[in-house]
Design a protein around this motif. Structure first.
Motif, PDB file in Angstrom:
ATOM      1  N   UNK A  11       0.837  -1.213   0.000  1.00 10.88           N
ATOM      2  CA  UNK A  11       0.000   0.000   0.000  1.00 10.88           C
ATOM      3  C   UNK A  11       0.859   1.245   0.000  1.00 10.88           C
ATOM      4  N   UNK A  12       1.840   1.285   0.920  1.00 14.33           N
ATOM      5  CA  UNK A  12       2.625   2.516   1.000  1.00 14.33           C
ATOM      6  C   UNK A  12       3.495   2.689  -0.241  1.00 14.33           C
ATOM      7  N   UNK A  13       3.954   1.565  -0.811  1.00 11.68           N
ATOM      8  CA  UNK A  13       4.731   1.689  -2.045  1.00 11.68           C
ATOM      9  C   UNK A  13       3.885   2.308  -3.153  1.00 11.68           C
ATOM     10  N   UNK A  14       2.605   2.060  -3.114  1.00 19.14           N
ATOM     11  CA  UNK A  14       1.722   2.619  -4.143  1.00 19.14           C
ATOM     12  C   UNK A  14       1.142   3.968  -3.728  1.00 19.14           C
ATOM     13  N   UNK A  15       1.584   4.470  -2.601  1.00 18.38           N
ATOM     14  CA  UNK A  15       1.129   5.797  -2.152  1.00 18.38           C
ATOM     15  C   UNK A  15      -0.280   5.799  -1.603  1.00 18.38           C
ATOM     16  N   UNK A  16      -0.756   4.633  -1.193  1.00 19.37           N
ATOM     17  CA  UNK A  16      -2.124   4.553  -0.679  1.00 19.37           C
ATOM     18  C   UNK A  16      -2.126   4.761   0.830  1.00 19.37           C
ATOM     19  N   UNK A  17      -3.001   5.614   1.292  1.00 17.30           N
ATOM     20  CA  UNK A  17      -3.113   5.889   2.728  1.00 17.30           C
ATOM     21  C   UNK A  17      -4.472   5.392   3.207  1.00 17.30           C
ATOM     22  N   UNK A  18      -4.430   4.523   4.193  1.00 16.93           N
ATOM     23  CA  UNK A  18      -5.684   4.017   4.761  1.00 16.93           C
ATOM     24  C   UNK A  18      -6.381   5.161   5.486  1.00 16.93           C
ATOM     25  N   UNK A  19      -7.663   5.401   5.159  1.00 18.72           N
ATOM     26  CA  UNK A  19      -8.372   6.516   5.808  1.00 18.72           C
ATOM     27  C   UNK A  19      -9.575   6.054   6.631  1.00 18.72           C
ATOM     28  N   UNK A  20      -9.938   4.779   6.530  1.00 17.51           N
ATOM     29  CA  UNK A  20     -11.028   4.295   7.377  1.00 17.51           C
ATOM     30  C   UNK A  20     -11.778   3.146   6.729  1.00 17.51           C
ATOM     31  N   UNK A  21     -12.648   2.548   7.540  1.00 16.34           N
ATOM     32  CA  UNK A  21     -13.512   1.474   7.030  1.00 16.34           C
ATOM     33  C   UNK A  21     -14.616   2.094   6.181  1.00 16.34           C
ATOM     34  N   UNK A  22     -14.962   1.408   5.121  1.00 11.96           N
ATOM     35  CA  UNK A  22     -15.971   1.931   4.201  1.00 11.96           C
ATOM     36  C   UNK A  22     -17.270   2.294   4.940  1.00 11.96           C
ATOM     37  N   UNK A  23     -17.762   1.379   5.785  1.00  7.94           N
ATOM     38  CA  UNK A  23     -19.039   1.615   6.476  1.00  7.94           C
ATOM     39  C   UNK A  23     -18.987   2.893   7.303  1.00  7.94           C
ATOM     40  N   UNK A  24     -17.871   3.080   7.981  1.00  9.35           N
ATOM     41  CA  UNK A  24     -17.755   4.268   8.849  1.00  9.35           C
ATOM     42  C   UNK A  24     -17.731   5.545   8.018  1.00  9.35           C
ATOM     43  N   UNK A  25     -17.026   5.509   6.905  1.00  9.87           N
ATOM     44  CA  UNK A  25     -16.942   6.714   6.071  1.00  9.87           C
ATOM     45  C   UNK A  25     -18.276   7.006   5.381  1.00  9.87           C
ATOM     46  N   UNK A  26     -19.018   5.954   5.067  1.00  7.90           N
ATOM     47  CA  UNK A  26     -20.345   6.167   4.475  1.00  7.90           C
ATOM     48  C   UNK A  26     -21.248   6.825   5.509  1.00  7.90           C
ATOM     49  N   UNK A  27     -21.195   6.314   6.729  1.00 10.84           N
ATOM     50  CA  UNK A  27     -22.057   6.870   7.772  1.00 10.84           C
ATOM     51  C   UNK A  27     -21.682   8.333   8.064  1.00 10.84           C
ATOM     52  N   UNK A  28     -20.397   8.600   8.091  1.00 11.75           N
ATOM     53  CA  UNK A  28     -19.944   9.973   8.406  1.00 11.75           C
ATOM     54  C   UNK A  28     -20.279  10.942   7.266  1.00 11.75           C
ATOM     55  N   UNK A  29     -20.356  10.446   6.040  1.00 15.86           N
ATOM     56  CA  UNK A  29     -20.558  11.240   4.810  1.00 15.86           C
ATOM     57  C   UNK A  29     -19.387  12.183   4.508  1.00 15.86           C
ATOM     58  N   UNK A  30     -18.898  12.872   5.526  1.00 14.41           N
ATOM     59  CA  UNK A  30     -17.733  13.751   5.319  1.00 14.41           C
ATOM     60  C   UNK A  30     -16.717  13.466   6.413  1.00 14.41           C
ATOM     61  N   UNK A  31     -15.490  13.273   6.032  1.00 18.15           N
ATOM     62  CA  UNK A  31     -14.456  12.938   7.012  1.00 18.15           C
ATOM     63  C   UNK A  31     -13.214  13.756   6.709  1.00 18.15           C
TER      64      UNK A  31
END
Ligand code: FES
Length: 151
Positions: free
Chosen positions: A6-26
């Motif tokens: 992930x880090x080699x590809x520059x990907x940063x984990x930002x959260x679980x999909x369900x949580x981000x859907x519920x939050x709508x804006x993070x």
């Protein structure tokens, strides 16, 4: 996906999909950059958090469809920024047109947008690697923080 991959590809984990859907804006800080992640009508978007115009907080903006493009409306002075590309749209008249009819125009890309991907219910953001200056860059980093405080 392995963490190293992930880090080699520059990907940063930002959260679980369900949580981000519920939050709508993070809000997330990634490599010193403040990013707004938006979930709207089944799609994730990511862009710089502070409006390029004068550092307005985009997380409080309404979302509207303008000229068939989804836009976030900056709460500060109502500039309209497309979620997908960060273009600023405005309504204007072409004086050569008789009679002039107000139409939507683009000022071009003003807000830096980032790429969101999903893997096994986890959401990752890859920061934009566009080497060109994009106006929202101004409000990122230390200098931008001072300017935001003044705005
Ligand atoms: Fe966003 Fe002015 S700060 S429109």
């Amino acid at each position: 996906m392995e963490e190293n991959e992930q880090s080699a590809r520059g990907l940063h984990f930002v959260g679980k999909k369900d949580e981000l859907i519920e939050a709508k804006r993070s809000f997330r800080s990634i490599e010193d950059r403040d990013i707004l992640i938006i979930y709207h009508q089944g799609v994730f978007y990511a862009m710089d958090s502070y409006c390029y115009h004068a550092g307005g907080m985009l997380n409080n903006g309404d979302i509207e469809e303008i000229n068939s493009k989804l836009c976030i409306i900056c709460p500060k002075h109502k500039y309209k920024l497309t979620l997908a590309k960060g273009e600023c749209l405005y309504k204007g008249n072409n004086p050569k047109e008789k009679p002039p009819v107000p139409r939507w125009y683009s000022k071009g890309v003003k807000q830096r947008t980032h790429t969101v991907t999903e893997n096994n219910g986890e959401i990752y953001v890859k920061l934009s690697d566009n080497p060109n200056w994009i106006e929202s860059d101004y409000y990122q980093g230390e200098k931008g923080k001072i300017e935001r405080a003044k705005a």
